[in-house]
Design a protein around this motif. Structure first.
Motif, PDB file in Angstrom:
ATOM      1  N   SER A  23       0.909  -1.134   0.195  1.00 50.23           N
ATOM      2  CA  SER A  23       0.270  -0.158   0.068  1.00 50.23           C
ATOM      3  C   SER A  23       0.809   0.965   0.227  1.00 50.23           C
ATOM      4  N   LEU A  24       1.945   1.479   0.822  1.00 49.39           N
ATOM      5  CA  LEU A  24       2.334   2.871   0.729  1.00 49.39           C
ATOM      6  C   LEU A  24       3.585   3.093  -0.125  1.00 49.39           C
ATOM      7  N   ILE A  25       4.486   1.797  -0.372  1.00 50.48           N
ATOM      8  CA  ILE A  25       5.288   1.508  -1.025  1.00 50.48           C
ATOM      9  C   ILE A  25       5.140   1.676  -2.786  1.00 50.48           C
ATOM     10  N   SER A  47       2.332   3.395  -3.754  1.00 47.19           N
ATOM     11  CA  SER A  47       2.642   5.070  -4.021  1.00 47.19           C
ATOM     12  C   SER A  47       3.654   5.193  -6.013  1.00 47.19           C
ATOM     13  N   ARG A 101       1.123   5.376  -8.287  1.00 41.57           N
ATOM     14  CA  ARG A 101       0.695   6.777  -8.361  1.00 41.57           C
ATOM     15  C   ARG A 101       1.576   7.112  -8.926  1.00 41.57           C
ATOM     16  N   LEU A 102       3.061   7.465  -8.699  1.00 41.43           N
ATOM     17  CA  LEU A 102       3.849   8.586  -9.552  1.00 41.43           C
ATOM     18  C   LEU A 102       3.966   8.803 -10.647  1.00 41.43           C
ATOM     19  N   ARG A 129      -6.194   2.691   0.121  1.00 37.90           N
ATOM     20  CA  ARG A 129      -5.391   2.852  -0.533  1.00 37.90           C
ATOM     21  C   ARG A 129      -5.013   2.168  -1.527  1.00 37.90           C
ATOM     22  N   THR A 136      -6.730   2.356  -5.690  1.00 39.32           N
ATOM     23  CA  THR A 136      -5.765   2.404  -6.504  1.00 39.32           C
ATOM     24  C   THR A 136      -5.404   0.997  -8.050  1.00 39.32           C
TER      25      THR A 136
END
Length: 260
Positions: A34-36, A39, A42-43, A130, A134
């Motif tokens: 979720s966090l890494i 992310s 999304r980037l 998240r 996503t």
């Protein structure tokens, strides 16, 4: 007077291994995924459709690894029957019964591309929300958008996993289906693939604590059953058609599946 429950050595091991498995799932799946990873998606992946597909495949791979770990630890066993049928199911609803907490993990692990209809309340969890966003999952609380989202996914050869009971079933109780799956199938003109999940002995069922370890190792049998051709149920009166289709789904999900 309630009898005190004593665990065998094997049950103590499965209790420890279950706790370890869920810790691994929580730390890796929620934090790393979720966090890494999401992310980074999304980037660097700006195309929403491409990002959604990558996210869904990532979830499928992670679920597959998680299941391999907890199976290797001796917590439970599982077997898929007729899994090759899923290759025929582009633009199709996947409808299954829901006996255990692991049902969605088991099914998503074998479907790289799979949209899910999930509870809107899950958005209250920052990590899970998240993942939901996503992966482009459909929220059951957004009733005004559900049909539009489903129609878009199905028309693009996607698959939507739905548990029409709405919650985990209770062993030895008749199942009760909501009409949501039938309405989506009828209004989007989508066929339905039936999947029957059996867990024996019952494990991670509704209102059961995760540390309530059964005496015998649980075994999941997941049988990919027949496909319902939606054209056989279309009617000018969608309400009547939905009732008829829901009754048929209830019958199919209640009966023991045929092993091929």
């Amino acid at each position: 007077m309630n009898k005190r429950k004593f665990y065998t050595i094997n049950q103590w091991w499965r209790l420890f291994a279950t706790a370890l498995g869920f810790i691994i799932f929580g730390l890796y799946g929620l934090f790393v995924l979720s966090l890494i990873w999401f992310s980074l998606l999304r980037l660097f992946v700006w195309n929403k459709q491409k990002r959604t597909l990558i996210a869904q495949y990532s979830i499928s791979v992670n679920f597959k690894v998680f299941l391999w770990i907890i199976k290797s630890l001796g917590i439970f066993n599982y077997q898929f029957n007729g899994i090759e049928k899923l290759k025929q199911d582009e633009g199709c609803l996947i409808v299954a019964n829901h006996p255990s907490l692991l049902d969605v993990v088991l099914l998503a692990s074998v479907m790289g591309r799979c949209d899910c209809l999930v509870k809107g309340a899950l958005l209250n969890n920052i990590f899970i929300s998240r993942i939901i966003k996503t992966a482009g999952y459909i929220l059951n609380g957004e009733s005004s958008r559900i049909l539009t989202q489903c129609n878009e996914i199905l028309s693009n050869k996607g698959r939507i996993l739905i548990f029409p009971e709405g919650t985990r079933s209770i062993p030895n109780h008749p199942i009760t289906l909501q009409r949501g799956a039938a309405n989506i199938a009828l209004r989007c003109h989508a066929d339905i693939r039936i999947i029957h999940i059996e867990c024996n002995p019952p494990w991670l069922i509704k209102q059961q604590k995760w540390y309530d370890i059964p005496e015998k190792k649980a075994r999941f049998n997941i049988t990919v059953g027949e496909k319902i051709i939606i054209g056989d149920f279309l009617d000018e009166n969608t309400t009547i058609a939905a009732r008829r289709l829901t009754r048929h789904l209830t019958t199919l999900l209640t009966l023991e599946p045929k092993k091929e």
